[in-house]
Design a protein around this motif. Structure first.
Motif, mmCIF file in Angstrom:
data_model
loop_
_atom_site.group_PDB
_atom_site.id
_atom_site.type_symbol
_atom_site.label_atom_id
_atom_site.label_comp_id
_atom_site.label_asym_id
_atom_site.label_seq_id
_atom_site.Cartn_x
_atom_site.Cartn_y
_atom_site.Cartn_z
ATOM 1 N N ASN A 7 0.968 -1.226 0.253
ATOM 2 C CA ASN A 7 -0.031 -0.092 0.012
ATOM 3 C C ASN A 7 0.918 1.115 0.011
ATOM 4 O OD1 ASN A 7 -2.283 1.477 0.151
ATOM 5 N ND2 ASN A 7 -3.278 0.641 1.858
ATOM 6 N N ALA A 8 0.306 2.396 -0.574
ATOM 7 C CA ALA A 8 1.173 3.633 -0.506
ATOM 8 C C ALA A 8 0.305 4.810 -0.474
ATOM 9 C CB ALA A 8 1.742 3.427 -2.077
ATOM 10 N N ALA A 9 1.067 5.569 0.102
ATOM 11 C CA ALA A 9 0.334 6.979 0.310
ATOM 12 C C ALA A 9 1.438 8.126 0.114
ATOM 13 C CB ALA A 9 -0.108 7.140 1.799
ATOM 14 N N ALA A 10 1.041 9.091 -0.713
ATOM 15 C CA ALA A 10 1.761 10.469 -1.129
ATOM 16 C C ALA A 10 1.093 11.669 -0.183
ATOM 17 C CB ALA A 10 1.879 10.711 -2.700
ATOM 18 N N PHE A 69 4.612 6.982 1.950
ATOM 19 C CA PHE A 69 4.724 6.076 2.945
ATOM 20 C C PHE A 69 4.116 4.701 2.255
ATOM 21 C CE2 PHE A 69 3.809 10.164 5.057
ATOM 22 C CZ PHE A 69 4.576 10.144 6.319
ATOM 23 N N LEU A 70 5.108 3.699 2.688
ATOM 24 C CA LEU A 70 4.736 2.474 2.004
ATOM 25 C C LEU A 70 4.583 1.560 2.960
ATOM 26 C CD1 LEU A 70 7.723 2.471 -0.777
ATOM 27 C CD2 LEU A 70 5.322 3.320 -0.900
ATOM 28 N N ALA A 71 3.580 0.713 2.639
ATOM 29 C CA ALA A 71 3.363 -0.568 3.565
ATOM 30 C C ALA A 71 4.130 -1.729 2.701
ATOM 31 C CB ALA A 71 1.770 -0.765 3.811
ATOM 32 N N THR A 72 5.078 -2.315 3.313
ATOM 33 C CA THR A 72 5.681 -3.344 2.554
ATOM 34 C C THR A 72 5.080 -4.622 2.991
ATOM 35 O OG1 THR A 72 7.527 -3.533 4.212
ATOM 36 C CG2 THR A 72 7.593 -1.887 2.349
ATOM 37 N N ASP A 95 4.555 -0.943 8.254
ATOM 38 C CA ASP A 95 3.934 -2.433 8.321
ATOM 39 C C ASP A 95 2.619 -2.240 7.799
ATOM 40 O OD1 ASP A 95 5.424 -3.313 11.655
ATOM 41 O OD2 ASP A 95 6.233 -3.629 9.517
ATOM 42 N N ARG A 96 2.040 -1.074 7.975
ATOM 43 C CA ARG A 96 0.786 -0.723 7.500
ATOM 44 C C ARG A 96 0.449 0.646 7.702
ATOM 45 N NH1 ARG A 96 -2.903 0.880 11.310
ATOM 46 N NH2 ARG A 96 -2.252 0.589 13.393
ATOM 47 N N LEU A 97 -0.672 1.025 6.491
ATOM 48 C CA LEU A 97 -0.792 2.494 6.718
ATOM 49 C C LEU A 97 -2.231 2.502 7.300
ATOM 50 C CD1 LEU A 97 -0.134 3.399 3.007
ATOM 51 C CD2 LEU A 97 1.387 3.502 5.151
ATOM 52 N N LYS A 141 -10.255 3.740 3.415
ATOM 53 C CA LYS A 141 -9.370 4.587 2.760
ATOM 54 C C LYS A 141 -8.017 4.876 3.625
ATOM 55 C CE LYS A 141 -12.759 6.951 -0.174
ATOM 56 N NZ LYS A 141 -13.204 8.144 -0.844
ATOM 57 N N VAL A 142 -6.878 5.079 2.851
ATOM 58 C CA VAL A 142 -5.666 5.592 3.859
ATOM 59 C C VAL A 142 -6.114 6.984 4.381
ATOM 60 C CG1 VAL A 142 -3.165 6.314 3.742
ATOM 61 C CG2 VAL A 142 -4.165 4.302 2.474
ATOM 62 N N ASP A 143 -5.739 6.845 5.627
ATOM 63 C CA ASP A 143 -5.841 8.191 6.499
ATOM 64 C C ASP A 143 -4.678 9.166 6.511
ATOM 65 O OD1 ASP A 143 -7.481 8.809 9.637
ATOM 66 O OD2 ASP A 143 -6.758 10.171 8.154
ATOM 67 N N LYS A 144 -4.657 9.978 5.248
ATOM 68 C CA LYS A 144 -3.607 10.675 5.264
ATOM 69 C C LYS A 144 -3.329 11.867 6.154
ATOM 70 C CE LYS A 144 -3.276 10.072 0.195
ATOM 71 N NZ LYS A 144 -2.943 10.683 -1.218
ATOM 72 N N LYS A 145 -4.567 12.249 6.699
ATOM 73 C CA LYS A 145 -4.365 13.361 7.898
ATOM 74 C C LYS A 145 -3.779 12.659 8.944
ATOM 75 C CE LYS A 145 -8.417 16.246 6.533
ATOM 76 N NZ LYS A 145 -9.729 16.761 7.112
#
Length: 543
Positions: A463-466, A481-484, A516-518, A525-529
Motif C-alpha cells: 500500500n502507498a500514500a503520497a 509512506f509505503l506498507a511493505t 508495516d501498515r498504513l 481509505k488511507v488516512d492521510k491526515k
C-alpha cells in the motif's frame, strides 16, 4: 473562441485572436514578442503566425482536430498556440511534469492528431506518440535528433497571408484542453470552450473601466510590457501571455525561472506587469538585488497558483508598493475569485484578516460553499466545498462523461477545495479536498493518485500514500509512506529512483517511510491526515 473567422465574419461571437490582430495591424514596427535577443515586431509576429497556420494545415489538420503542444517557454511557442486556434483546431497542452506512461495516456485520450514538441522534449514526445494507438504525427519546433519534420522550417516555405475559410466555433466546442491529473492510464483533461476567452476579454475591459474585482491593471497599448515566467502550457502562463497580447502590450518570455535572471529581465525590459506563483515571488523577494525602488516600471504583480503567506504578501507591498493582485482558479475553472491591487491594500488596512483571502468572485462568476453531497449553500463563515458557476468553468473532462458528471451539476463545478465566504463575499481557502501536492520552484502539481498507482506496481509494496509535508522553500514537499510485504527488501533510495525515472523529478519523494501498515479511515481509505499529523508529531506509533 480560439478559432478564427475571416475579418468580415466577426459580427458573431468575439474571437480573441481578432483583438490581437487589431493591435498587430497598427504601429507595425512596435515590439510584439521578446525573448532575449529574439525580438519580433508586430508585423513580423503577424506574418510568422500566418505562416505557422499554413504549415499546420499542410499536415492535413482540419477544424476541430486536436494538436498537442509539448513546448518550453519560447516566443515560437506562443505563436504556435495562436496558430492552432487560428486554423480552428483544438489546443491540447502537454505540460512537462507527467512521466512517460501518463504523458502517453494524455496524448491518447486527447486524440491529438499532431504533437508539436520543443527539441529538448523530443525524445519524450516521440515515446509518448509511439505508445498511442492513434499514432499522432510529430513535429519539432526546430531541428530535433528524432528526425521529425521541423515546423519552423516548414513555415518558412509558407505564405505570410492569413489562412481563410475557418468556421467559427460552436458554443459547446472544446477549443482548449488542460491536463489536470488523473491516473497512469486515465488522465483528467479539462476542456474549455471559447467562453474562457470571452472571460479574458471581459476582465481586460473591466480593468480599463476600473470596475469589478480584476487581476489585471489597465494596460496601455504601446507602453505596457508583460513578463510571462510561468509555463505557457499551464493555465497561468497561457492567460498571462494572452492578457498581454489582447491589450496590445509587448510580451516578454522568460525561458526558465531563476530569481536573479527574472530581476534582470524585469529591470532591463522595463516590465510593467507579471505573474508569479508563490515560490517564485519568495525567491525574488529574498534575492539581494530586490530592494525598494529597484523596479520603478513595475506596477502590477499577480500572485496565484497556491496558498501565499500573508506576511509575504505584505512584504511584497513594502518592497514594490501597492502593485499586488491575487487570483484563485484551477484548470477546471481558470478564474474564480480575484483581489485587485488597490482593493487589497486599502481593504486589508481596514481588515487585516483579508490578507488571508483570495478575493471575491470575478465578473460573471458565482461562488457558493456547499456541504458534502449537497446542492444547498452553507451559511456565511461555515467551511465547505467551494462551488463555482460562470464562463470560466470547463465544459467537462474531455472524453470522460463519468468524471464530468461527478464534478458538474446544473452548471456548478465542485472544485474539491474547502473554504468559506465572509459577509462581504470574500473567499477564504482552508484546505484541498483533493490530494494534490503543490511543490517545486514553479508551484507545480504532484498528483498523489498518479504517484500511488505507480508505487503499487513496485515489488514488495502493499500500500502507498503520497502526502504533502510543509516545506519552507516550496510550500510542500513530496513524502511517501509505503506498507511493505513481510520479508520484502524494499530500498527507499531505489524507490525514489524508480519514481523519478517513470514520473519525473517533480514527483521524486523528499523522504520514503517504510511501515508495516498504513492507517485507514472507517470506510477503508488511507488516512492521510493521520499520517501527516503523526509524522509531524514525531511519533508514527500513534497511527
Amino acid at each position: 473562441m480560439p478559432v478564427i473567422v475571416n475579418a468580415q465574419e466577426t459580427s458573431g461571437p468575439r474571437i480573441y485572436i481578432e483583438r490581437i490582430l487589431e493591435h498587430w495591424n497598427r504601429d507595425e514596427d512596435a515590439e510584439a514578442l521578446v525573448q532575449g535577443a529574439q525580438r519580433l515586431t508586430r508585423r513580423e509576429a503577424r506574418r510568422q503566425l500566418f505562416r505557422l497556420g499554413h504549415a499546420l494545415r499542410r499536415q492535413g489538420l482540419a477544424p476541430g482536430d486536436g494538436v498537442g503542444l509539448f513546448l518550453a517557454n519560447r516566443v515560437d511557442s506562443v505563436l504556435v498556440q495562436l496558430a492552432v486556434h487560428l486554423i480552428g483546431c483544438r489546443v491540447v497542452f502537454l505540460p512537462p511534469e507527467p512521466g512517460p506512461g501518463e504523458l502517453a495516456a494524455l496524448v491518447e485520450q486527447s486524440r491529438a492528431r499532431v504533437v508539436v514538441t520543443d527539441p529538448t522534449f523530443a525524445q519524450r514526445a516521440a515515446d509518448a506518440a509511439g505508445r498511442s494507438v492513434h499514432a499522432p504525427a510529430l513535429l519539432g519546433l526546430g531541428p530535433c535528433e528524432q528526425q521529425c519534420p521541423d515546423l519552423l522550417a516548414l513555415a518558412a516555405e509558407c505564405p505570410d497571408v492569413r489562412p481563410e475559410g475557418v468556421p467559427a466555433p460552436g458554443a459547446d466546442e472544446a477549443v482548449t484542453v488542460l491536463y489536470t491529473g488523473g491516473t497512469l492510464g486515465r488522465p483528467k483533461l479539462a476542456a474549455h470552450s471559447h467562453q474562457l476567452y470571452n472571460m479574458l476579454l471581459d476582465l481586460v475591459d473591466d480593468a480599463e473601466q476600473d470596475s469589478g474585482s480584476t487581476l489585471f491593471p489597465a494596460m496601455d497599448e504601446g507602453t505596457d510590457r508583460v513578463l510571462v515566467s510561468t509555463l505557457l502550457t499551464h493555465g497561468s502562463g497561457h492567460l498571462t501571455s494572452l492578457q498581454a497580447l489582447v491589450t496590445g502590450s509587448t510580451l516578454v518570455v522568460l525561458p526558465e525561472f531563476e530569481a536573479g535572471a527574472a530581476l534582470t529581465v524585469l529591470r532591463e525590459e522595463r516590465i510593467t506587469a507579471t505573474m508569479f506563483v508563490p515560490p517564485m515571488l519568495y525567491a525574488v523577494l529574498d534575492h539581494p538585488e530586490c530592494k525598494p525602488g529597484a523596479l520603478p516600471a513595475l506596477r502590477g504583480i499577480v500572485v496565484g497558483g497556491a496558498a501565499t503567506s500573508p506576511s509575504r504578501l505584505q512584504q511584497t507591498v513594502e518592497v514594490f508598493g501597492p502593485v499586488l493582485s491575487q487570483g484563485y482558479g484551477q484548470s477546471e475553472a481558470l478564474g474564480i475569485s480575484a483581489f485587485g491591487a488597490e482593493e487589497l491594500v486599502s481593504e486589508a488596512a481596514r481588515r487585516p484578516e483579508l490578507w488571508r483571502s483570495c478575493g471575491r468572485a470575478i465578473r460573471d462568476a458565482e461562488i457558493e460553499i456547499r456541504g458534502e453531497g449537497s446542492t444547498a449553500a452553507l451559511p456565511v463563515g461555515q467551511v465547505g466545498e467551494v462551488c463555482v458557476r460562470g464562463e470560466t468553468v470547463m465544459l467537462g473532462y474531455f472524453e470522460d462523461p463519468e468524471r464530468t458528471a461527478a464534478a458538474l451539476h446544473d452548471g456548478w463545478l465542485r472544485t474539491g477545495d474547502l473554504g468559506y465566504l465572509d459577509a462581504e463575499g470574500y473567499l477564504y481557502l482552508v484546505d484541498r479536498a483533493k490530494d494534490i501536492i503543490v511543490t517545486g520552484s514553479t508551484s507545480d502539481n504532484v498528483y498523489s493518485r498518479v504517484l500511488e498507482d505507480f508505487l503499487l506496481t513496485l515489488p514488495g509494496v502493499r500500500n502507498a500514500a503520497a502526502v504533502g509535508m510543509p516545506d519552507e522553500e516550496y510550500g510542500e514537499a513530496v513524502q511517501i509512506f509505503l506498507a511493505t510485504a513481510e520479508g520484502a527488501d524494499v530500498d527507499p533510495e531505489a524507490v525514489g529512483a524508480a519514481v523519478t525515472a517513470e514520473l519525473g523529478e517533480l514527483y521524486t519523494p523528499r523522504e520514503t517511510v517504510l511501515m508495516d501498515r498504513l492507517p485507514t479511515t472507517k470506510v477503508g481509505k488511507v488516512d492521510k491526515k493521520a499520517l501527516r499529523a503523526a509524522w509531524l508529531s514525531g511519533d508514527l506509533r500513534t497511527v
